[in-house]
Design a protein around this motif. Structure first.
Motif, PDB file in Angstrom:
ATOM      1  N   LEU A  41       0.826  -1.204   0.000  1.00 34.88           N
ATOM      2  CA  LEU A  41       0.000   0.000   0.000  1.00 34.88           C
ATOM      3  C   LEU A  41       0.863   1.258   0.000  1.00 34.88           C
ATOM      4  CD1 LEU A  41      -2.968   1.004   0.147  1.00 34.88           C
ATOM      5  CD2 LEU A  41      -2.660   1.173   2.625  1.00 34.88           C
TER       6      LEU A  41
ATOM      7  N   ILE B  84       0.429   4.122  -2.880  1.00 38.90           N
ATOM      8  CA  ILE B  84      -0.236   5.406  -2.633  1.00 38.90           C
ATOM      9  C   ILE B  84       0.644   6.407  -1.904  1.00 38.90           C
ATOM     10  CG2 ILE B  84      -2.480   4.240  -2.561  1.00 38.90           C
ATOM     11  CD1 ILE B  84      -2.509   4.655   0.459  1.00 38.90           C
TER      12      ILE B  84
ATOM     13  N   LYS C  27       0.037   8.499   3.267  1.00 35.92           N
ATOM     14  CA  LYS C  27      -1.342   8.011   3.230  1.00 35.92           C
ATOM     15  C   LYS C  27      -1.459   6.647   3.900  1.00 35.92           C
ATOM     16  CE  LYS C  27      -2.763  10.538  -0.928  1.00 35.92           C
ATOM     17  NZ  LYS C  27      -3.193  10.407  -2.350  1.00 35.92           N
TER      18      LYS C  27
ATOM     19  N   PRO D 101       5.127  10.315  -7.235  1.00 31.60           N
ATOM     20  CA  PRO D 101       4.174   9.519  -8.036  1.00 31.60           C
ATOM     21  C   PRO D 101       4.838   8.666  -9.107  1.00 31.60           C
ATOM     22  CG  PRO D 101       3.301  11.717  -7.656  1.00 31.60           C
ATOM     23  CD  PRO D 101       4.695  11.729  -7.111  1.00 31.60           C
TER      24      PRO D 101
ATOM     25  N   ARG E 105       5.977   5.223  -7.804  1.00 32.10           N
ATOM     26  CA  ARG E 105       5.034   4.348  -7.122  1.00 32.10           C
ATOM     27  C   ARG E 105       4.740   3.095  -7.940  1.00 32.10           C
ATOM     28  NH1 ARG E 105       1.104   9.084  -4.477  1.00 32.10           N
ATOM     29  NH2 ARG E 105       2.862  10.105  -3.405  1.00 32.10           N
TER      30      ARG E 105
END
Length: 406
Positions: free
Chosen positions: A74, A78, A82, A197, A200
């Motif tokens: 996770l 993300i 978060k 980002p 990821r």
């Protein structure tokens, strides 16, 4: 997979260490503040066998091991922050379940949920640190964090006992709620996201399988993971029986938090020493020295225990445990850093699998050792000798492997 360069840290070192020591200390606080309350919980909820209250500790670790599998992927998908937010939310739900428990079953369910939730900040924080530091530099940061982190087990039993002076055991879970909210608020305001980002990894069965296969088949990573589990398991077996040992064998009474804090100080001093020496001597050498120390001290401890028919004088017990915990403090930051340095861009799922496997290993070690408690301290040196020897063999095997980063 290629490694990506570390992100430049945004916070000054003192605040960064303090923030993530607080964040990661939720785990220790959730374990150690419970210790003075175990007899009261057993009495309140009608637990007949006092050994069953050990499950309040071990099932928390079991839940943590389950959550650790989830939060690594996770956090890779993300972002670290978060994932921490979600983990803290689940942790708070577990605290409410335990706070309102009317049976031992509900309390244990709450503890499992708490364990699942606390794995969020534990795993994502470690990956966030790995985003910014690597190798001996990461071991140095982890040692400084452990140095501050170790204050938690030093003061947590005293906090729990203080709470019991003015309220019942349920109030401890209210303190957990407040501490979690304060920690995540500090992080949310001050710490930027470290996983951009473009770096990821979307959650998919294919990605999870490929990453897990690389990690589980990596001999160095798995050797250090099992080593961490063995060492954590011995510590957990001590923690789950410490209240009974000090009260039943040494009639510690209100001095129990003081004795617990003195022993925790050994690990704190070792973390400080390790943080100063690791850049000069290296993780491998310090780890081998610490494991050798566990075997030497554990052997002497076992002989003393045998000579005094299972209950050596308090000062001998304290001295041996202090030295063992000093060796613990030398190990934790180094073992984790040595495993993490081979994970590259899969730091999230890598940290997740490492922690999950080590937590399950620790539970498998701690529960049977805890059940060995027979109103003596014999189970402690036996646990350290057996786990220390296996850990030493694993580290030597990892040292001889030529495997590189995944």
């Amino acid at each position: 997979m290629n490694q990506r360069p570390p992100v430049t840290p945004a916070l000054r070192l003192p605040e960064f260490v303090a923030l993530f020591a607080v964040m990661m200390s939720l785990t220790a606080m959730s374990i150690d503040a419970m210790l003075p309350a175990l007899p009261a919980i057993g009495h309140s909820l009608g637990v007949e066998d006092s050994k069953d209250t050990q499950l309040i500790i071990s099932l928390f670790i079991l839940g943590m091991g389950c959550g650790e599998i989830f939060f690594g992927p996770l956090s890779d998908a993300i972002g670290r922050k978060k994932a921490i937010y979600i983990g803290i939310g689940i942790y708070c739900v577990g605290a409410v379940l335990a706070l309102t428990a009317t049976s031992i079953e509900q309390l244990l369910l709450g503890r499992i949920v708490q364990g699942i939730g606390v794995s969020g900040p534990k795993i994502a924080s470690r990956a966030l640190i790995r985003d910014q530091f690597e190798g001996n530099a990461m071991a140095r940061i982890m040692s400084f964090i452990m140095m501050v982190f170790i204050l938690t087990p030093m003061i947590a039993p005293a906090v729990g006992q203080f709470i019991l002076l003015f309220g019942e055991w349920r109030s401890i879970f209210l303190v957990y709620l407040v501490a979690a909210v304060l920690a995540v608020t500090w992080m949310g305001i001050r710490q930027p996201e470290t996983l951009l980002p473009e770096h990821r990894i979307p959650i998919s069965l294919r990605n999870l399988y490929q990453s897990a296969r690389l990690i589980i088949s990596h001999p160095k990573v798995m050797a250090y993971t099992l080593t961490a589990g063995l060492i954590f398991g011995t510590l957990l077996s001590y923690v789950s029986t410490t209240q009974s040992m000090f009260q039943d064998l040494y009639q510690a009474g209100a001095r129990f938090p003081l004795y617990f804090a003195i022993l925790a100080l050994g690990a704190g001093l070792a973390s400080m020493v390790n943080g100063r020496l690791v850049m000069r001597l290296g993780m491998q050498r310090l780890t081998l020295c610490a494991l050798s120390g566990i075997l030497v001290v554990g052997s002497a401890f076992l002989l003393l225990t045998w000579y005094y028919q299972g209950i050596p004088p308090l000062w001998m017990f304290m001295s041996c445990c202090f030295l063992l915990f000093f060796c613990h403090g030398m190990l934790f930051g180094n073992i984790n850093a040595m495993g993490m340095q081979y994970l590259g861009r899969v730091a999230g799922i890598g940290s997740s699998l490492m922690s999950s496997i080590s937590s399950w290993t620790a539970v498998l070690v701690a529960i049977p050792i805890g059940r060995m408690y027979d109103h003596s301290v014999t189970h402690i040196p036996i646990a350290y000798l057996a786990s220390g020897l296996l850990a030493l063999l694993l580290v030597l095997a990892a040292r001889s492997s030529r495997a590189g980063a995944v």
